[in-house]
Design a protein around this motif. Structure first.
Motif, PDB file in Angstrom:
ATOM      1  N   ALA A  27     100.321 -57.937  10.219  1.00  0.00           N
ATOM      2  CA  ALA A  27      99.672 -56.597  10.885  1.00  0.00           C
ATOM      3  C   ALA A  27     100.824 -55.269  11.003  1.00  0.00           C
ATOM      4  O   ALA A  27     102.345 -56.325  10.510  1.00  0.00           O
ATOM      5  CB  ALA A  27      99.197 -56.670  12.434  1.00  0.00           C
ATOM      6  N   PHE A  28     100.633 -54.671  10.504  1.00  0.00           N
ATOM      7  CA  PHE A  28     102.327 -53.110  10.941  1.00  0.00           C
ATOM      8  C   PHE A  28     101.620 -52.972  12.264  1.00  0.00           C
ATOM      9  O   PHE A  28     100.467 -52.978  12.788  1.00  0.00           O
ATOM     10  CB  PHE A  28     101.397 -51.771  10.118  1.00  0.00           C
ATOM     11  N   LEU A  92      96.346 -59.578   8.251  1.00  0.00           N
ATOM     12  CA  LEU A  92      95.600 -59.085   9.526  1.00  0.00           C
ATOM     13  C   LEU A  92      96.115 -57.837   8.931  1.00  0.00           C
ATOM     14  O   LEU A  92      97.308 -57.366   9.348  1.00  0.00           O
ATOM     15  CB  LEU A  92      95.519 -59.607  10.893  1.00  0.00           C
ATOM     16  N   SER A  93      94.594 -56.808   9.351  1.00  0.00           N
ATOM     17  CA  SER A  93      95.127 -55.499   9.335  1.00  0.00           C
ATOM     18  C   SER A  93      95.480 -54.949   8.177  1.00  0.00           C
ATOM     19  O   SER A  93      95.303 -55.431   6.710  1.00  0.00           O
ATOM     20  CB  SER A  93      95.500 -54.833  10.600  1.00  0.00           C
ATOM     21  N   MET A  94      97.257 -54.618   8.116  1.00  0.00           N
ATOM     22  CA  MET A  94      97.678 -54.379   6.852  1.00  0.00           C
ATOM     23  C   MET A  94      98.068 -55.732   6.126  1.00  0.00           C
ATOM     24  O   MET A  94      97.997 -55.384   4.612  1.00  0.00           O
ATOM     25  CB  MET A  94      99.250 -54.151   6.983  1.00  0.00           C
ATOM     26  N   TYR A  97      95.131 -55.680   3.507  1.00  0.00           N
ATOM     27  CA  TYR A  97      95.694 -55.218   2.496  1.00  0.00           C
ATOM     28  C   TYR A  97      96.749 -55.701   1.391  1.00  0.00           C
ATOM     29  O   TYR A  97      96.283 -55.651   0.587  1.00  0.00           O
ATOM     30  CB  TYR A  97      96.275 -53.524   3.128  1.00  0.00           C
ATOM     31  N   ARG A 131     100.332 -40.097   9.097  1.00  0.00           N
ATOM     32  CA  ARG A 131     101.803 -41.304   8.854  1.00  0.00           C
ATOM     33  C   ARG A 131     102.487 -40.812   8.065  1.00  0.00           C
ATOM     34  O   ARG A 131     103.551 -41.350   9.254  1.00  0.00           O
ATOM     35  CB  ARG A 131     101.192 -42.812   7.708  1.00  0.00           C
ATOM     36  N   MET A 150     101.131 -46.497  19.044  1.00  0.00           N
ATOM     37  CA  MET A 150     100.191 -47.607  17.749  1.00  0.00           C
ATOM     38  C   MET A 150      99.984 -48.789  19.187  1.00  0.00           C
ATOM     39  O   MET A 150      98.334 -49.342  19.377  1.00  0.00           O
ATOM     40  CB  MET A 150     101.086 -48.412  17.066  1.00  0.00           C
ATOM     41  N   LEU A 154      97.385 -51.343  19.408  1.00  0.00           N
ATOM     42  CA  LEU A 154      96.826 -52.638  18.898  1.00  0.00           C
ATOM     43  C   LEU A 154      96.467 -53.650  19.884  1.00  0.00           C
ATOM     44  O   LEU A 154      96.171 -54.941  19.680  1.00  0.00           O
ATOM     45  CB  LEU A 154      98.393 -52.624  18.899  1.00  0.00           C
ATOM     46  N   MET A 186     100.934 -48.083   3.543  1.00  0.00           N
ATOM     47  CA  MET A 186     100.024 -47.881   4.025  1.00  0.00           C
ATOM     48  C   MET A 186      99.135 -46.638   2.808  1.00  0.00           C
ATOM     49  O   MET A 186      97.660 -46.453   2.710  1.00  0.00           O
ATOM     50  CB  MET A 186      99.602 -48.019   4.880  1.00  0.00           C
ATOM     51  N   ARG A 189      97.508 -46.500   0.170  1.00  0.00           N
ATOM     52  CA  ARG A 189      96.911 -47.955  -0.586  1.00  0.00           C
ATOM     53  C   ARG A 189      95.412 -47.352  -1.469  1.00  0.00           C
ATOM     54  O   ARG A 189      94.995 -46.793  -1.845  1.00  0.00           O
ATOM     55  CB  ARG A 189      96.623 -48.929   0.687  1.00  0.00           C
ATOM     56  N   LEU A 213      90.765 -49.252  15.679  1.00  0.00           N
ATOM     57  CA  LEU A 213      91.214 -49.652  14.496  1.00  0.00           C
ATOM     58  C   LEU A 213      90.580 -49.834  13.582  1.00  0.00           C
ATOM     59  O   LEU A 213      89.999 -49.193  12.501  1.00  0.00           O
ATOM     60  CB  LEU A 213      92.481 -50.140  14.718  1.00  0.00           C
ATOM     61  N   HIS A 239      92.587 -55.061  18.374  1.00  0.00           N
ATOM     62  CA  HIS A 239      93.092 -55.728  17.340  1.00  0.00           C
ATOM     63  C   HIS A 239      93.801 -56.440  16.368  1.00  0.00           C
ATOM     64  O   HIS A 239      93.521 -57.311  15.481  1.00  0.00           O
ATOM     65  CB  HIS A 239      93.533 -54.187  16.642  1.00  0.00           C
TER      66      HIS A 239
HETATM   67  C1  MLT Z   1      97.252 -52.790  11.467  1.00  0.00           C
HETATM   68  O1  MLT Z   1      97.579 -53.265  12.822  1.00  0.00           O
HETATM   69  O2  MLT Z   1      98.325 -53.409  10.642  1.00  0.00           O
HETATM   70  C2  MLT Z   1      97.802 -51.132  11.015  1.00  0.00           C
HETATM   71  O3  MLT Z   1      97.004 -51.018  12.374  1.00  0.00           O
HETATM   72  C3  MLT Z   1      97.172 -51.114   9.751  1.00  0.00           C
HETATM   73  C4  MLT Z   1      96.516 -49.138   9.553  1.00  0.00           C
HETATM   74  O4  MLT Z   1      97.519 -47.970  10.733  1.00  0.00           O
HETATM   75  O5  MLT Z   1      96.107 -49.138   8.750  1.00  0.00           O
END
Ligand code: MLT
Length: 264
Positions: A27-28, A92-94, A97, A131, A150, A154, A186, A189, A213, A239
Motif C-alpha cells: 500500500a501507499f 493492497l490498496s495501491m 492498482y 493529491r 493519512m 489507515l 495514483m 491511474r 478509505l 484499511h
Molecule cells: C493506499 O493505501 O495504498 C492508499 O490509501 C491508496 C490511495 O490513496 O488511493
C-alpha cells in the motif's frame, strides 16, 4: 543486497520459502516490509516475494513521470529476474492498482489475484487536486506529512499504539521523492471498472470491516463484477487489514491459495 536494475533504478524485494510464487504489492505510503507476517505465514509451502515499488523502501525511484503501469512493468521485470513465469498477485490498496495493471499487461502471468482494500475506479478531479497538494507538502516537509494526514485513516481507531508506531516507521523510512511521485501516479491511474468482467483468474477480494478509505460495501460490489470472485470482510481491521488483522488476513489468503495450489 539483492537488486535488479530497471530503467536505471535499482529495485529491491524480499523473499521467503519455495513453491508456487506469490507476489505481494504494498500500500501507499508503506513498503514491502508491511508484508513480513504474510511472508512468514506462507513460507512453508510457497515462494513469497514482497516487492518494494519504485521509490519505496530500498527501491530507487524511476525517471519521472511515475505511473501505476510503470510500477507494474517493474514488477513483471522482477518476475523475469526471479524466473517466475506466473504468480498469485496480492495487492493492497495501491498494490491493487498495480495488480490491475499487471493483469492488463500480462494476464497469463497472474495465476490468481487477491485484491485487498482496493478499488478499480480512478480518482475524482477533487481527489487529484488534493493529491497534488499533498505531493507538494511531502516535497517541502518530508514523509512526516503523510503520518499526520493519512495514518489516522489507515488504521481503525482501535489499533494499538505499537501498530501505529510500526506503520509510522515504514512511512518515514521512505524518501519524499518516491512518495510524491507515487501520489501523482495514483492521481492519473486508469479506470479498471469496465475491465473487471474480463478477469478470468481466480480472485479473492478482502476488506477490513472498518476500512473507511475503501469501504467493504464497495469491495463487495467490485467482487460481484469479477466472474467467480469471492469476497471476505476482515473483522476488526481498518484499511491496512493485513497489519491490523493478520490472523484473519492470513487465514483467508492461505485458504484461497491452498485451494488453488495446483493451478498456480
Ligand atoms: C493506499 O493505501 O495504498 C492508499 O490509501 C491508496 C490511495 O490513496 O488511493
Amino acid at each position: 543486497m539483492k537488486s535488479l536494475s530497471f530503467d536505471g533504478a535499482k529495485l529491491h524485494w524480499t523473499e521467503r520459502g519455495e513453491g508456487p510464487a506469490v507476489l505481494f504489492l504494498h500500500a501507499f505510503p508503506l513498503s514491502g516490509a508491511m508484508w513480513s507476517k504474510q511472508l512468514g505465514a506462507l513460507k512453508d509451502a510457497y515462494r513469497a516475494v514482497a516487492f518494494d515499488a519504485p521509490g519505496f523502501g530500498k527501491s530507487a525511484a524511476l525517471p519521472a513521470p511515475a505511473s501505476m503501469k510503470r510500477y507494474a512493468e517493474a514488477a513483471l521485470a522482477l518476475l523475469d529476474h526471479l524466473s517466475i513465469e506466473r504468480a498469485a498477485v496480492v495487492g493492497l490498496s495501491m498494490g491493487g492498482y498495480i495488480a490491475f495493471e499487471m493483469h492488463a499487461l500480462a494476464p497469463g502471468r497472474v495465476g490468481a489475484l487477491v485484491l485487498a482494500d482496493t478499488r478499480a475506479t480512478p480518482d475524482s478531479p477533487e481527489a487529484r487536486k488534493a493529491r497534488e497538494a499533498t505531493a507538494h507538502a511531502v516535497e517541502d516537509d518530508g514523509p512526516q506529512v503523510l503520518v499526520e494526514r493519512m495514518l489516522p485513516n489507515l488504521l481503525s481507531p482501535a489499533a494499538p499504539p505499537a501498530l501505529r508506531r510500526e506503520a509510522e516507521k515504514l512511512i518515514t523510512e521512505n524518501a519524499a521523492e518516491g512518495l510524491a511521485a507515487a501520489l501523482r501516479a495514483m492521481a492519473t491511474r486508469r479506470d479498471f471498472s469496465a475491465a473487471l468482467g474480463s478477469i478470468a483468474c481466480p480472485t479473492l477480494v478482502l476488506a477490513g470491516d472498518h476500512d473507511t478509505l475503501t469501504p467493504p460495501a464497495e469491495a463487495q460490489a467490485m467482487a460481484k463484477a469479477i466472474p467467480g470472485a469471492r469476497f471476505e470482510p476482515l473483522p476488526g481491521a481498518g484499511h491496512l487489514s493485513n497489519l491490523e488483522s493478520p490472523k484473519a488476513f492470513d487465514a483467508a489468503l492461505r485458504g484461497f491459495l491452498d485451494a488453488r495450489r495446483a493451478g498456480l
